[in-house]
Design a protein around this motif. Structure first.
Motif, PDB file in Angstrom:
ATOM      1  N   PRO A   1       0.829  -1.211   0.000  1.00 20.33           N
ATOM      2  CA  PRO A   1       0.000   0.000   0.000  1.00 20.33           C
ATOM      3  C   PRO A   1       0.859   1.255   0.000  1.00 20.33           C
ATOM      4  N   GLY A   2       0.214   2.384  -0.295  1.00 21.61           N
ATOM      5  CA  GLY A   2       0.931   3.651  -0.278  1.00 21.61           C
ATOM      6  C   GLY A   2       1.516   3.941   1.090  1.00 21.61           C
ATOM      7  N   GLU A   3       0.716   3.709   2.126  1.00 20.71           N
ATOM      8  CA  GLU A   3       1.167   3.819   3.509  1.00 20.71           C
ATOM      9  C   GLU A   3       0.574   2.660   4.278  1.00 20.71           C
ATOM     10  N   SER A   4       1.291   2.166   5.263  1.00 21.29           N
ATOM     11  CA  SER A   4       0.809   1.041   6.060  1.00 21.29           C
ATOM     12  C   SER A   4       1.372   1.143   7.468  1.00 21.29           C
ATOM     13  N   THR A   5       0.540   0.841   8.468  1.00 19.42           N
ATOM     14  CA  THR A   5       1.010   0.916   9.846  1.00 19.42           C
ATOM     15  C   THR A   5       0.175   0.000  10.741  1.00 19.42           C
ATOM     16  N   GLU A   6       0.753  -0.341  11.865  1.00 14.51           N
ATOM     17  CA  GLU A   6       0.046  -1.066  12.923  1.00 14.51           C
ATOM     18  C   GLU A   6      -0.310  -0.062  14.008  1.00 14.51           C
ATOM     19  N   LEU A   7      -1.582   0.001  14.359  1.00 17.56           N
ATOM     20  CA  LEU A   7      -2.040   0.934  15.378  1.00 17.56           C
ATOM     21  C   LEU A   7      -1.751   0.355  16.758  1.00 17.56           C
TER      22      LEU A   7
ATOM     23  N   LYS B   1     -13.389   0.167   6.950  1.00 19.79           N
ATOM     24  CA  LYS B   1     -13.879   1.465   6.497  1.00 19.79           C
ATOM     25  C   LYS B   1     -12.750   2.486   6.496  1.00 19.79           C
ATOM     26  N   SER B   2     -12.953   3.531   5.729  1.00 17.03           N
ATOM     27  CA  SER B   2     -11.950   4.585   5.618  1.00 17.03           C
ATOM     28  C   SER B   2     -12.148   5.622   6.715  1.00 17.03           C
ATOM     29  N   VAL B   3     -11.056   6.097   7.276  1.00 20.85           N
ATOM     30  CA  VAL B   3     -11.085   7.141   8.301  1.00 20.85           C
ATOM     31  C   VAL B   3     -10.131   8.254   7.879  1.00 20.85           C
ATOM     32  N   ALA B   4     -10.447   9.464   8.326  1.00 15.86           N
ATOM     33  CA  ALA B   4      -9.628  10.611   7.970  1.00 15.86           C
ATOM     34  C   ALA B   4      -8.452  10.757   8.926  1.00 15.86           C
ATOM     35  N   GLU B   5      -7.412  11.396   8.455  1.00  9.68           N
ATOM     36  CA  GLU B   5      -6.243  11.646   9.291  1.00  9.68           C
ATOM     37  C   GLU B   5      -6.627  12.459  10.525  1.00  9.68           C
ATOM     38  N   GLY B   6      -6.134  12.040  11.695  1.00 11.00           N
ATOM     39  CA  GLY B   6      -6.415  12.746  12.935  1.00 11.00           C
ATOM     40  C   GLY B   6      -7.623  12.239  13.681  1.00 11.00           C
ATOM     41  N   THR B   7      -8.396  11.328  13.100  1.00 15.87           N
ATOM     42  CA  THR B   7      -9.579  10.791  13.779  1.00 15.87           C
ATOM     43  C   THR B   7      -9.172  10.029  15.035  1.00 15.87           C
ATOM     44  N   VAL B   8      -9.878  10.288  16.157  1.00 16.41           N
ATOM     45  CA  VAL B   8      -9.586   9.579  17.407  1.00 16.41           C
ATOM     46  C   VAL B   8     -10.138   8.163  17.296  1.00 16.41           C
TER      47      VAL B   8
ATOM     48  N   GLY C   1      -6.874   6.567   5.558  1.00 16.97           N
ATOM     49  CA  GLY C   1      -6.725   5.211   5.032  1.00 16.97           C
ATOM     50  C   GLY C   1      -7.840   4.298   5.485  1.00 16.97           C
ATOM     51  N   THR C   2      -7.676   3.023   5.192  1.00 23.81           N
ATOM     52  CA  THR C   2      -8.684   2.012   5.502  1.00 23.81           C
ATOM     53  C   THR C   2      -8.234   1.177   6.691  1.00 23.81           C
ATOM     54  N   ILE C   3      -9.135   1.008   7.650  1.00 25.43           N
ATOM     55  CA  ILE C   3      -8.849   0.219   8.846  1.00 25.43           C
ATOM     56  C   ILE C   3      -9.016  -1.266   8.531  1.00 25.43           C
ATOM     57  N   GLY C   4      -8.133  -2.076   9.093  1.00 25.55           N
ATOM     58  CA  GLY C   4      -8.252  -3.524   8.933  1.00 25.55           C
ATOM     59  C   GLY C   4      -9.125  -4.130  10.022  1.00 25.55           C
ATOM     60  N   LEU C   5      -8.882  -5.393  10.348  1.00 27.43           N
ATOM     61  CA  LEU C   5      -9.685  -6.085  11.355  1.00 27.43           C
ATOM     62  C   LEU C   5      -9.247  -5.678  12.755  1.00 27.43           C
ATOM     63  N   ARG C   6     -10.247  -5.445  13.630  1.00 31.09           N
ATOM     64  CA  ARG C   6      -9.961  -5.035  15.002  1.00 31.09           C
ATOM     65  C   ARG C   6      -9.439  -6.224  15.797  1.00 31.09           C
ATOM     66  N   GLN C   7      -8.387  -5.995  16.600  1.00 32.72           N
ATOM     67  CA  GLN C   7      -7.743  -7.065  17.340  1.00 32.72           C
ATOM     68  C   GLN C   7      -8.033  -7.025  18.844  1.00 32.72           C
ATOM     69  N   VAL C   8      -8.672  -5.967  19.347  1.00 30.35           N
ATOM     70  CA  VAL C   8      -8.971  -5.839  20.777  1.00 30.35           C
ATOM     71  C   VAL C   8     -10.431  -5.429  20.951  1.00 30.35           C
TER      72      VAL C   8
ATOM     73  N   MET D   1      -3.723  -0.457   9.440  1.00 30.89           N
ATOM     74  CA  MET D   1      -4.297   0.612   8.621  1.00 30.89           C
ATOM     75  C   MET D   1      -3.512   0.713   7.327  1.00 30.89           C
ATOM     76  N   GLN D   2      -4.224   0.779   6.211  1.00 32.37           N
ATOM     77  CA  GLN D   2      -3.589   0.826   4.900  1.00 32.37           C
ATOM     78  C   GLN D   2      -4.121   2.012   4.110  1.00 32.37           C
ATOM     79  N   GLN D   3      -3.245   2.623   3.360  1.00 33.63           N
ATOM     80  CA  GLN D   3      -3.656   3.670   2.420  1.00 33.63           C
ATOM     81  C   GLN D   3      -3.702   3.046   1.035  1.00 33.63           C
ATOM     82  N   LEU D   4      -4.921   2.864   0.524  1.00 36.24           N
ATOM     83  CA  LEU D   4      -5.112   2.112  -0.714  1.00 36.24           C
ATOM     84  C   LEU D   4      -5.232   3.001  -1.943  1.00 36.24           C
ATOM     85  N   GLY D   5      -5.149   4.295  -1.779  1.00 36.20           N
ATOM     86  CA  GLY D   5      -5.310   5.184  -2.929  1.00 36.20           C
ATOM     87  C   GLY D   5      -4.159   5.093  -3.914  1.00 36.20           C
ATOM     88  N   LYS D   6      -2.938   4.970  -3.397  1.00 37.95           N
ATOM     89  CA  LYS D   6      -1.757   4.876  -4.257  1.00 37.95           C
ATOM     90  C   LYS D   6      -0.991   3.612  -3.901  1.00 37.95           C
TER      91      LYS D   6
END
Length: 335
Positions: A48-54, A71-78, A154-161, A176-181
């Motif tokens: 993905p364009g960006e990828s991270t573990e929350l 689902k997709s969430v915006a940058e800075g969303t709590v 980006g798009t949230i993956g499966l919740r683990q907790v 969390m993955q950024q699937l746009g690029k």
């Protein structure tokens, strides 16, 4: 009768020799130069364009969890909050102390202006005020670490907790993955590094999907080759974003320059411990020659040394031909 039996025994070896001298049926290809393009196939992986573990920065119990799976969430969303009641109470207590210390500092400043106290007494009061302000800022930083926000859109993956769970910095809330690029990482032999540059365009073929060729633009190259494989890591930006991260793909790199070369089928090559060999038909017999190879395609390989134009190369029946064995050409083709 005895004489007849002896005669039959003598004739059997003669029949066996005839079978041994039976020519081997082969198909040949008449070697000829043809225009080829320097093409290299490499294995790649879609990323993905960006990828991270929350993950949380501090340990504690989750008091708020908002992780919308898929689902997709915006940058800075709590996305989550960890219990910070003790830290907030500490901030309130420090603010009360700061209020008192500030009043004391103001009174002492007035006395200092009329030489009612020593400079050192005022400095101590001012130092207390600054220390309490620093304590509040530090504690507020700890409170900020209890809040997990989306680092990018980006798009949230499966919740683990689950809500209420006790988490630590090693806990993964979700990915969390950024699937746009979408990007593709692939490796290229170091000796072919001159074929690729930043801005170069390569072709990408996804495995297990349609055969449509996609385009990707090279955006970065690893400056150092891998010490074990002597390969370079290359990253390219994929034009088509409708691909799942982690998918396997074939990357086709072309130099864009055509040249004349002798190409033969890959199955005509006989690999050896030290050399590659092919079988030529010379004088009706099998002649094994060492060759050097160059460019490889899906079904053919370039011969850079060992074969000349007009040579008859055995392409079928390779496994049955022996050195200096008599060969019978069934079919001859020319490339």
């Amino acid at each position: 009768m005895t004489f007849a039996a002896c005669k039959e025994k003598k004739e059997k070896p003669k029949g066996g020799d005839d079978k041994k001298d039976k020519p081997t049926m082969v198909d040949v290809m008449v070697a000829a130069s043809q225009p080829v393009t320097n093409v290299i196939e490499a294995n790649g992986t879609i990323i993905p364009g960006e990828s991270t573990e929350l993950r949380p920065e501090v340990s504690g119990r989750l008091t708020y969890l908002n992780v919308p799976e898929g689902k997709s969430v915006a940058e800075g969303t709590v996305l989550a909050r960890i219990n910070s009641a003790d830290l907030e109470a500490q901030v309130k207590r420090t603010k009360v102390q700061l209020e008192t210390a500030t009043k004391t500092e103001e009174r002492l400043k007035q006395l200092l202006n009329v030489n009612g106290i020593n400079q050192s007494d005022y400095d101590a009061a001012l130092n207390t005020v600054n220390t309490l302000k620093a304590d509040i800022a530090y504690t507020q930083t700890l409170i900020d670490k209890t809040i997990i926000r989306a680092p990018f859109t980006g798009t949230i993956g499966l919740r683990q907790v689950s809500p209420g769970a006790y988490v630590t910095p090693t806990s993964i809330l979700a990915t969390m993955q950024q699937l746009g690029k979408m990007k593709i990482d692939f490796t290229l032999p170091e000796e072919n590094s001159d074929l690729i540059r930043i801005g170069s365009v390569v072709k990408v073929k996804l495995e297990g999907r349609d055969t449509t060729m996609r385009r990707a633009t090279v955006i970065a190259l690893e400056p150092q080759a891998n010490r074990l494989t002597r390969n370079l890591m290359v990253r390219a930006l994929l034009d088509d974003a409708r691909v799942n991260p982690g998918a396997f793909a074939k990357v086709i790199v072309s130099s864009g320059n055509s040249k004349k070369a002798i190409m033969i089928p890959t199955n005509a090559i006989i690999p050896d411990d030290r050399n590659n060999q092919v079988i030529l038909v010379k004088g009706g017999k099998a002649s094994f020659v060492n060759v050097q190879t160059g460019i490889r395609t899906a079904n053919n390989v370039e011969i850079t040394q060992g074969i000349s134009e007009g040579d008859s190369v055995v392409v079928t029946g390779v496994l049955f031909a022996k050195p200096d064995a008599i060969l019978k050409v069934r079919k001859a083709t020319k490339r």
